[in-house]
Design an enzyme around this catalytic site. Structure first.
Site, PDB file in Angstrom:
ATOM      1  N   LYS A 196     -12.327  -1.981   2.159  1.00  0.00           N
ATOM      2  CA  LYS A 196     -11.661  -1.106   1.188  1.00  0.00           C
ATOM      3  C   LYS A 196     -12.469  -1.162  -0.118  1.00  0.00           C
ATOM      4  O   LYS A 196     -13.527  -0.541  -0.198  1.00  0.00           O
ATOM      5  CB  LYS A 196     -10.192  -1.514   1.012  1.00  0.00           C
ATOM      6  CG  LYS A 196      -9.388  -1.405   2.314  1.00  0.00           C
ATOM      7  CD  LYS A 196      -7.904  -1.582   2.088  1.00  0.00           C
ATOM      8  CE  LYS A 196      -7.119  -1.906   3.340  1.00  0.00           C
ATOM      9  NZ  LYS A 196      -7.057  -0.857   4.347  1.00  0.00           N
TER      10      LYS A 196
ATOM     11  N   HIS B  61      -5.650  -4.537  -0.598  1.00  0.00           N
ATOM     12  CA  HIS B  61      -5.736  -3.443  -1.580  1.00  0.00           C
ATOM     13  C   HIS B  61      -5.978  -3.963  -2.994  1.00  0.00           C
ATOM     14  O   HIS B  61      -6.092  -3.165  -3.928  1.00  0.00           O
ATOM     15  CB  HIS B  61      -4.469  -2.588  -1.551  1.00  0.00           C
ATOM     16  CG  HIS B  61      -4.394  -1.727  -0.343  1.00  0.00           C
ATOM     17  ND1 HIS B  61      -4.975  -0.479  -0.269  1.00  0.00           N
ATOM     18  CD2 HIS B  61      -3.830  -1.970   0.872  1.00  0.00           C
ATOM     19  CE1 HIS B  61      -4.758   0.025   0.928  1.00  0.00           C
ATOM     20  NE2 HIS B  61      -4.078  -0.857   1.640  1.00  0.00           N
TER      21      HIS B  61
ATOM     22  N   SER C 209       0.791  -1.230   0.000  1.00  0.00           N
ATOM     23  CA  SER C 209       0.000   0.000   0.000  1.00  0.00           C
ATOM     24  C   SER C 209       0.827   1.285   0.000  1.00  0.00           C
ATOM     25  O   SER C 209       0.295   2.351  -0.244  1.00  0.00           O
ATOM     26  CB  SER C 209      -0.952   0.001   1.191  1.00  0.00           C
ATOM     27  OG  SER C 209      -0.217  -0.076   2.386  1.00  0.00           O
TER      28      SER C 209
HETATM   29  C1  LIG Z   1      -2.275  -4.991   3.506  1.00  0.00           C
HETATM   30  C2  LIG Z   1      -3.257  -4.734   4.600  1.00  0.00           C
HETATM   31  N1  LIG Z   1      -3.612  -5.742   5.421  1.00  0.00           N
HETATM   32  C3  LIG Z   1      -4.505  -5.554   6.417  1.00  0.00           C
HETATM   33  C4  LIG Z   1      -5.087  -4.327   6.624  1.00  0.00           C
HETATM   34  C5  LIG Z   1      -6.086  -4.164   7.729  1.00  0.00           C
HETATM   35  O1  LIG Z   1      -7.388  -4.111   7.186  1.00  0.00           O
HETATM   36  P1  LIG Z   1      -8.638  -3.875   8.150  1.00  0.00           P
HETATM   37  O2  LIG Z   1      -8.857  -2.409   8.172  1.00  0.00           O
HETATM   38  O3  LIG Z   1      -9.779  -4.634   7.560  1.00  0.00           O
HETATM   39  O4  LIG Z   1      -8.236  -4.381   9.485  1.00  0.00           O
HETATM   40  C6  LIG Z   1      -4.748  -3.257   5.803  1.00  0.00           C
HETATM   41  C7  LIG Z   1      -5.351  -1.932   6.033  1.00  0.00           C
HETATM   42  O5  LIG Z   1      -4.695  -0.924   6.148  1.00  0.00           O
HETATM   43  C8  LIG Z   1      -3.813  -3.464   4.766  1.00  0.00           C
HETATM   44  O6  LIG Z   1      -3.445  -2.461   3.968  1.00  0.00           O
END
Ligand SMILES: Cc1ncc(COP(=O)(O)O)c(C=O)c1O
Length: 418
Positions: free
Chosen positions: A263, A234, A200
């Protein structure tokens, strides 16, 4: 000495964080959105175009998701009332899990309160048994991409492994992964290769096909094989012709697919999808599933509506809009003289600024002009690699994109970035 002294230590720690300019707690508070096809955020009575959201398809404002959420909330109430195995399992949770499994071409899926909670429990459970009686003892080697998300890092951390059981492969480097698998093949029963699908910070993606080829070779060598675990938070609903994410873009499948509903899918919560044996085991062992509430029935209904919508003509159109918006912004930013921090074909585009003060000034000036952007600074990125992360959405219309480009051009010139 008393707890007052401890509070002083906490205050000093917060001051240290503020001094290092990595403060996160001073968030903008969004009061609502304008009611239009391309909604703008309302903050202190002013409207803002959002270029830093993960709502890649604009689904969180879609009328079908809102309607599904309202109807389910009327029917089932606002919260689950208990954890899943007590009385918190609703038909809509199961319907959503089946739809997610089907979407990813997997046998089953299970929903968690977040993707963070999913990573914590899934990694811990696949690495280690839950009790001393478990048949699954800690005989695994875990190999993680060096730039994996914090929730993966913490999932591995909570398993409390011996240092020789943890290895890090170089970012996006299948050769580095292969060297680690080769070196350790006689030492461990099984190996878990864990990676983000899309990273990200820069919008790069892991080529799963390259990893898959190597993993399949070593699957025959490790007694209990090698599993590919992918966090595609993502990727899903943002990437690939049908929104299936990094698997679709790189043409290979994960054994364990972890993602978020919060997301591209416009709702909230997390999930894991995989073979029946994996999901059945996880339902018996994943602590953040067993001992923590799931998402509310309304949220599950909204997520289910999103999964269904992606496979309709409306979903296909949103994915095409996203692709077109991305191509347009990328081309125009390059033409203006901006540079990207990495080559990305994902709606995350990182503009390389290099200078911390200029990066912060750019986001601040853009905010004053009605645009929300995120600056990413040292120490999150290496010194000299400070960037502005721009996130494109299908819900941006031409007027949004043109206004964004006009303003970033003016601010970029003023700050002598371009
Ligand atoms: C790669 C990745 N994994 C996990 C998460 C966590 O997602 P959630 O908001 O559903 O806990 C994110 C969110 O920022 C992320 O970018």
């Amino acid at each position: 000495m008393s707890r007052r002294d401890f509070f002083k230590v906490l205050e000093k720690e917060v001051a240290r964080i503020d001094e290092a300019s990595v403060t996160k707690r001073k968030e903008h508070l969004i009061e609502g959105f304008t009611q239009e096809a391309s909604p703008k955020a309302l903050i202190n009575g002013k409207t803002y175009r959002i270029f830093n959201s993960n709502d890649y398809l604009g689904l969180r404002h879609h009328r079908k998701l809102k309607k599904a959420e309202h109807q389910m909330t009327e029917l089932c109430g606002t919260g689950p009332g208990a954890v899943r195995f007590i009385s918190g399992s609703f038909k809509v949770h199961r319907d959503l899990e089946k739809a997610l499994a089907n979407f990813h071409g997997q046998e089953d899926a299970m929903v968690f309160s977040s993707a963070f909670a999913t990573n914590l429990a899934v990694l811990f459970s696949l690495i280690k048994g839950q009790s001393k009686d478990s048949l699954l003892q800690s005989e695994a080697l875990v190999i993680s991409d060096e730039l994996n998300h914090r929730s993966i890092i913490d999932g591995i951390r909570v398993a409390n492994l011996a240092s020789e059981q943890k290895a890090i492969f170089k970012h996006l480097d299948p050769k580095s992964l292969e060297e680690i698998l080769a070196k350790n093949s006689k030492k461990f029963k099984r190996a878990l290769v864990v990676t983000d699908g899309v990273f990200s910070m820069l919008g790069e993606y892991q080529n799963l096909k390259k990893l898959r080829t190597i993993i399949n070779r070593y699957d025959k060598i490790y007694p209990e094989g090698v599993l590919l675990v992918v966090d595609d938070c993502h990727g899903v609903g943002a990437f690939g012709k049908t929104g299936r994410g990094t698997e679709e873009v790189s043409g290979a499948k994960a054994d364990v697919m972890i993602s978020t509903l919060g997301k591209g899918l416009g709702a909230d919560g997390g999930y894991v999808a995989g073979k029946q044996a994996i999901i059945d085991y996880l339902r018996e062992s994943a602590a953040t599933y067993i001992y923590s509430n799931s998402i509310s029935p309304g949220t599950a209904a909204a997520a289910l509506a999103a999964v269904k919508l992606i496979d309709t003509e409306t979903g296909a159109k949103l994915l095409r809009n996203l692709e077109n918006n991305l191509a347009y912004v990328k081309k125009e930013l390059l033409a203006l003289g901006f540079q990207f921090a990495a080559e990305s074909i994902h709606p995350i585009q990182a503009i390389l600024i290099g200078d911390t003060a200029k990066t912060k000034a750019l986001t601040q000036k853009m905010f004053e002009r009605g645009f929300m952007l995120t600056n990413i600074n040292y120490p999150v990125v290496p010194k000299g690699k400070d960037e502005i992360r721009v996130q494109i959405s299908a819900s941006h219309n031409k007027a949004d994109l043109k206004a964004f480009l006009k303003n970033i051009k003016e601010v970029g010139k003023e700050l002598e970035i371009i």
